[in-house]
Design a protein around this motif. Structure first.
Motif: not given
Length: 324
Positions: A214-224, A271-282
């Protein structure tokens, strides 16, 4: 006659063993048996039975299999409804522990280790006040931002509804113009499908492991960081022999960190698996970390002052430990 006597002795020995055996009910918020969290708890359960020679047995129940809300786990342990548990949602029962989860306060493994050690006496007392023994815990990887919309920087949060797991995470979202919403994990998929929320703060090896479709994007900002406490009912723990108490403490002290390590390894895999499945990691944009620290640092002090002297002391303890 001799055989009869031996049989009687064996029966007595067996009855003594049964009489001294202790059966505990265990519970974890996680409903998925394949997570590092549940695997870690299962290792604890197995080792406890083995290393106490069966004197302490714990039957572990997964999340949602008992009539205990995720937010009520610490209370359920304190009330003796269950004897042993892992609680990620302890903040309602022991809110002072949320100092470890303040956004942008603790930013790496070294800071976490120093802060946790320094805060331990305060947390021991806070959980004891709830009728609970704090045995240890484990930590999830850093919480980053997973969304249904594209993010290039934190300013892109503006106007979007984001699921959070604490008021402190909510404050972070608000600082960048977003609208925080609190939901249980089981509600997240439907909420994403219906547009009730447009993103979540979680880890790749955490909630995103189940909700990534359900989540096609991941902004790799470490909130906490998010963490779970491993706890036992005070009376149940006191009823154990000193030997079994020591064994339980030792096992949790070993398996808690092992669970953290497992989560860290799982994060890279997911992370690798989700990217391979189409998730965009920024990756986090230049300047976002500095901007977030500047916005959130005043909140740490306001949060502590609003809650009282004990919270101010806890924050001071953490900041002194990590030199911030």
């Amino acid at each position: 006659m001799k055989i009869t006597m031996l049989g009687a002795i064996a029966a007595v020995a067996a009855s003594v063993t049964v009489a001294h055996a202790t059966d505990w009910t265990g519970y974890t918020y996680s409903a998925v048996s394949t997570t590092s969290a549940v695997k870690g708890m299962n290792r604890i359960v197995e080792r406890v039975e083995n290393e106490t020679s069966g004197e302490l047995k714990i039957e572990l129940h997964l999340g949602k299999t008992l009539q205990i809300a995720s937010s009520d786990i610490t209370q359920a342990v304190g009330d003796g409804i269950v004897d042993f548990a892992a609680d990620f949602f302890f903040s309602g029962s022991v809110p002072i522990a949320r100092v470890l989860n303040l956004p942008m306060l603790i930013e790496n493994d070294d800071e976490w280790a120093k802060a946790s050690e320094a805060l331990e006496p305060i947390l021991d007392k806070a959980f004891a006040d709830q009728g609970v023994v704090l045995l240890g815990g484990y930590r999830y990887p850093e919480q980053t931002i997973f969304t249904t919309f594209e993010m290039k920087n934190l300013a892109d949060l503006k106007g979007h509804k984001i699921r959070v797991t604490s008021p402190e995470q909510g404050r972070f979202v608000e600082e960048f113009g977003g609208a925080p919403i609190t939901l249980s994990g089981s509600e997240v998929p439907t909420a994403l499908e219906r547009g009730v929320i447009e993103g979540v703060l979680t880890a790749s090896a955490g909630g995103a492991k189940n909700w990534h479709e359900f989540l096609p994007f991941n902004y790799r900002f470490p909130v906490n960081y998010g963490n779970s406490m491993i706890i036992a009912n005070s009376d149940s723990f006191a009823a154990l022999s000193e030997k079994d108490q020591e064994i339980l403490r030792k096992i949790v002290a070993e398996e808690g960190p092992e669970t953290t390590i497992a989560f860290t390894a799982d994060e890279a895999v997911e992370m690798k698996s989700q990217a391979a499945a189409g998730m965009t990691l920024v990756d986090a944009a230049d300047g976002d970390m500095a901007a977030a620290r500047e916005k959130l640092a005043p909140f740490w002090e306001a949060w502590a002052k609003e809650n009282g002297p004990e919270y101010e002391e806890a924050l001071k303890t953490v900041r002194t430990a990590i030199g911030k």
